[in-house]
Scaffold this motif. Structure first.
Motif, PDB file in Angstrom:
ATOM      1  N   LYS A 119       0.829  -1.210   0.000  1.00 15.81           N
ATOM      2  CA  LYS A 119       0.000   0.000   0.000  1.00 15.81           C
ATOM      3  C   LYS A 119       0.863   1.260   0.000  1.00 15.81           C
ATOM      4  CE  LYS A 119      -3.365   0.275   2.909  1.00 15.81           C
ATOM      5  NZ  LYS A 119      -4.107   0.192   4.189  1.00 15.81           N
ATOM      6  N   LYS A 165       2.593   3.307  -3.188  1.00 14.97           N
ATOM      7  CA  LYS A 165       1.949   4.414  -3.903  1.00 14.97           C
ATOM      8  C   LYS A 165       2.590   5.741  -3.504  1.00 14.97           C
ATOM      9  CE  LYS A 165      -2.523   6.819  -4.196  1.00 14.97           C
ATOM     10  NZ  LYS A 165      -2.283   7.926  -3.227  1.00 14.97           N
ATOM     11  N   ARG A 166       2.932   5.883  -2.232  1.00 10.02           N
ATOM     12  CA  ARG A 166       3.516   7.145  -1.766  1.00 10.02           C
ATOM     13  C   ARG A 166       4.935   7.331  -2.303  1.00 10.02           C
ATOM     14  NH1 ARG A 166       1.428   6.161   4.441  1.00 10.02           N
ATOM     15  NH2 ARG A 166      -0.771   5.838   3.873  1.00 10.02           N
ATOM     16  N   TYR A 173       5.933   6.070  -5.155  1.00 11.98           N
ATOM     17  CA  TYR A 173       5.732   6.314  -6.586  1.00 11.98           C
ATOM     18  C   TYR A 173       5.349   7.765  -6.857  1.00 11.98           C
ATOM     19  CZ  TYR A 173       3.474   6.036 -11.180  1.00 11.98           C
ATOM     20  OH  TYR A 173       3.096   6.246 -12.483  1.00 11.98           O
ATOM     21  N   GLU A 174       4.659   8.396  -5.921  1.00 11.97           N
ATOM     22  CA  GLU A 174       4.162   9.754  -6.127  1.00 11.97           C
ATOM     23  C   GLU A 174       5.150  10.836  -5.718  1.00 11.97           C
ATOM     24  OE1 GLU A 174       0.462   9.655  -4.041  1.00 11.97           O
ATOM     25  OE2 GLU A 174      -0.656   8.914  -5.795  1.00 11.97           O
ATOM     26  N   LYS A 228       8.461  12.709 -11.966  1.00 11.23           N
ATOM     27  CA  LYS A 228       8.496  11.611 -11.008  1.00 11.23           C
ATOM     28  C   LYS A 228       9.949  11.330 -10.624  1.00 11.23           C
ATOM     29  CE  LYS A 228       4.071  10.157 -11.071  1.00 11.23           C
ATOM     30  NZ  LYS A 228       3.216  10.039  -9.875  1.00 11.23           N
ATOM     31  N   GLU A 269      -5.288   0.991  -4.937  1.00 11.49           N
ATOM     32  CA  GLU A 269      -4.641   2.192  -5.462  1.00 11.49           C
ATOM     33  C   GLU A 269      -3.302   1.880  -6.101  1.00 11.49           C
ATOM     34  OE1 GLU A 269      -4.590   4.830  -2.072  1.00 11.49           O
ATOM     35  OE2 GLU A 269      -6.267   5.956  -2.901  1.00 11.49           O
ATOM     36  N   VAL A 270      -2.605   0.874  -5.588  1.00 13.61           N
ATOM     37  CA  VAL A 270      -1.343   0.451  -6.191  1.00 13.61           C
ATOM     38  C   VAL A 270      -1.615  -0.291  -7.495  1.00 13.61           C
ATOM     39  CG1 VAL A 270       0.693  -1.021  -5.893  1.00 13.61           C
ATOM     40  CG2 VAL A 270      -0.138   0.366  -3.988  1.00 13.61           C
ATOM     41  N   GLN A 288      -3.988   0.026  -9.554  1.00 17.86           N
ATOM     42  CA  GLN A 288      -4.396   0.953 -10.614  1.00 17.86           C
ATOM     43  C   GLN A 288      -3.209   1.638 -11.280  1.00 17.86           C
ATOM     44  OE1 GLN A 288      -7.014   3.432  -8.355  1.00 17.86           O
ATOM     45  NE2 GLN A 288      -8.823   2.143  -8.681  1.00 17.86           N
ATOM     46  N   ARG A 289      -2.076   1.655 -10.608  1.00 13.73           N
ATOM     47  CA  ARG A 289      -0.893   2.341 -11.135  1.00 13.73           C
ATOM     48  C   ARG A 289       0.195   1.377 -11.601  1.00 13.73           C
ATOM     49  NH1 ARG A 289      -3.533   5.113  -7.470  1.00 13.73           N
ATOM     50  NH2 ARG A 289      -3.583   7.404  -7.545  1.00 13.73           N
ATOM     51  N   CYS A 290       0.006   0.107 -11.387  1.00 11.61           N
ATOM     52  CA  CYS A 290       1.059  -0.877 -11.617  1.00 11.61           C
ATOM     53  C   CYS A 290       0.749  -1.745 -12.837  1.00 11.61           C
ATOM     54  CB  CYS A 290       1.228  -1.767 -10.382  1.00 11.61           C
ATOM     55  SG  CYS A 290       2.574  -2.957 -10.502  1.00 11.61           S
TER      56      CYS A 290
END
Length: 412
Positions: free
Chosen positions: A269, A272-273, A275-276, A283, A308-309, A311-313
């Motif tokens: 989880k 995500k932080r 990655y952002e 980035k 949330e991860v 969706q970005r992976c």
């Protein structure tokens, strides 16, 4: 979620007891009984999703095919949900354990070419053991090229990528290939690799990799010798500033976590932080997760904790080499100046393919018994099987590895 009426049968297939599973999970045997009989999950231990993922991983580790391991928990693998017709996913979710499963460990046992076989076949260097010395040693099928390109593009341009394969499927080879490419191409990319020795997804089994560990790894790698600040919030800000300063002089950064199937859900989880982390629109940290098939379960879109991860992976898989066995062996032998045709008989490749596949018979929604083929044609399994066959060939003075010798190697 449904109860687990098939888990007991799955444990019997891999010759493990509920007590064995309890020790692996770090729970009491009574807790496993409650899971199996009443679908009651103990509190803690990462939650129900975490426990299910670890049970699937345990079954796969002890030889159960991936799809069957999921079915033992009345679950369809994520890939099945994404890539099959709607009815197929439902059928997979209710499938029973196989009725004619061979022991895959018999086919995956480690073998090396012994001294007598090397002399017999005039092999100057083992083509299957410690053979990877440069990117030219990497066998490239179309699928492997795509995964390699995905890893390079993520490292160079950013993003989050999960690379999934069975044990022995070539994941570590591509990780080394990425590092070699960055160095030889002089790409301004810093690789950050937290230590994963002893990493497990719970304190009961080992030491979970936590966000603080990743933060420390970033600081130590990007700015060696810099003292870590005392509090985690200060350390996180320190990491962000170090990444920004490094990016401002043209460096890029990629976080690579191997054995990512052993990541705890909270750590996934938190990715995500990481990655952002940005400097303006830029980035600062690309992420590549490398793991066995349990990672696919942990990154399931059906797990709300990591949605949330997910969706970005992007996820890419290294499939078996079923249609590339001969090309793979030709490449491996050519790299040590050996002639495939002089060493491997025509029927050997088909024997390898057949022995590293097995048919799983399952019950579908219509109550009919349906069969499908599961493949173990991964590089490590092929290496072991051919090495064992060469050792068998010496015993009878055979000039080539034949299909019969491949079969004999399994039975030896």
């Amino acid at each position: 979620m449904a109860a687990l009426p098939l888990l007991k049968d799955a444990l019997a297939l891999v010759k493990r007891s509920q007590s064995d599973l309890a020790k692996h999970l770090g729970v009491s045997p009574a807790s496993v009984t409650l899971m199996v009989k009443f679908n009651k999950w103990p509190k803690g231990y990462g939650g129900e999703f975490e426990l299910r993922a670890r049970i699937v991983g345990y079954l796969i580790e002890h030889g159960l095919p991936t799809d069957v391991a999921y079915a033992a928990l009345n679950e369809a693998p994520p890939a099945t949900c994404a890539n099959t017709t709607p009815g197929a996913a439902a059928d997979a979710a209710i499938s029973g354990p196989p009725t004619n499963l061979e022991d895959p460990y018999m086919l995956l046992r480690k073998h090396t070419i012994n001294r007598e076989a090397r002399q017999h076949f005039r092999i100057p260097r083992d083509p299957f053991t410690d053979e990877m010395e440069s990117d030219a040693d990497v066998f490239l099928s179309e699928d492997i090229r795509y995964v390699r390109a995905s890893m390079r593009q993520t490292a160079k341009h950013g993003g989050m990528l999960a690379v999934v394969a069975e044990s022995g499927g070539g994941k570590s080879t591509l990780r080394h290939d990425l590092a070699d490419w960055i160095q030889s191409a002089r790409e301004p990319i810093t690789i950050i690799e937290p230590y994963v020795i002893g990493m497990e997804d719970s304190d009961k089994k080992g030491k979970p990799l936590k966000s603080a560990d990743i933060t420390g790894a970033v600081i130590r790698t990007v700015s060696p010798g810099t003292p870590l600040r005392a509090t985690y919030s200060d350390r996180a800000a320190q990491m962000h500033n170090i990444l920004k300063q490094s990016a401002q002089v043209g460096r890029k950064h990629v976080l690579i976590i191997e054995e990512a199937h052993a990541l705890a859900t909270p750590t996934i989880k938190h990715l995500k932080r990481f990655y952002e982390l940005q400097d303006g629109f830029k980035k600062l940290l690309a992420i590549i997760l490398i793991g066995q098939t349990e990672l696919e379960w942990k990154l399931s879109e059906h797990n709300p904790e990591v949605r949330e991860v997910v969706q970005r992976c992007e996820m890419v898989k290294l499939p078996p080499l079923d249609n590339h066995i001969e090309a793979y062996l030709r490449h491996k032998l050519q790299r040590v100046e050996l002639d495939f045709d002089a060493l491997i008989a025509a029927d050997a490749v088909e024997a390898i393919r057949n022995l590293l596949r097995h048919t799983v018979t399952e019950a579908s929604r219509s109550s009919k018994r349906e069969s499908r083929v599961v493949s173990l044609c991964h590089p490590l399994a092929i290496n072991n099987l051919v090495s064992a066959a060469m050792n068998e060939a010496v015993k009878i003075g055979a000039p080539k590895v034949t299909g019969a010798l491949i079969t004999a190697a399994v039975r030896a």
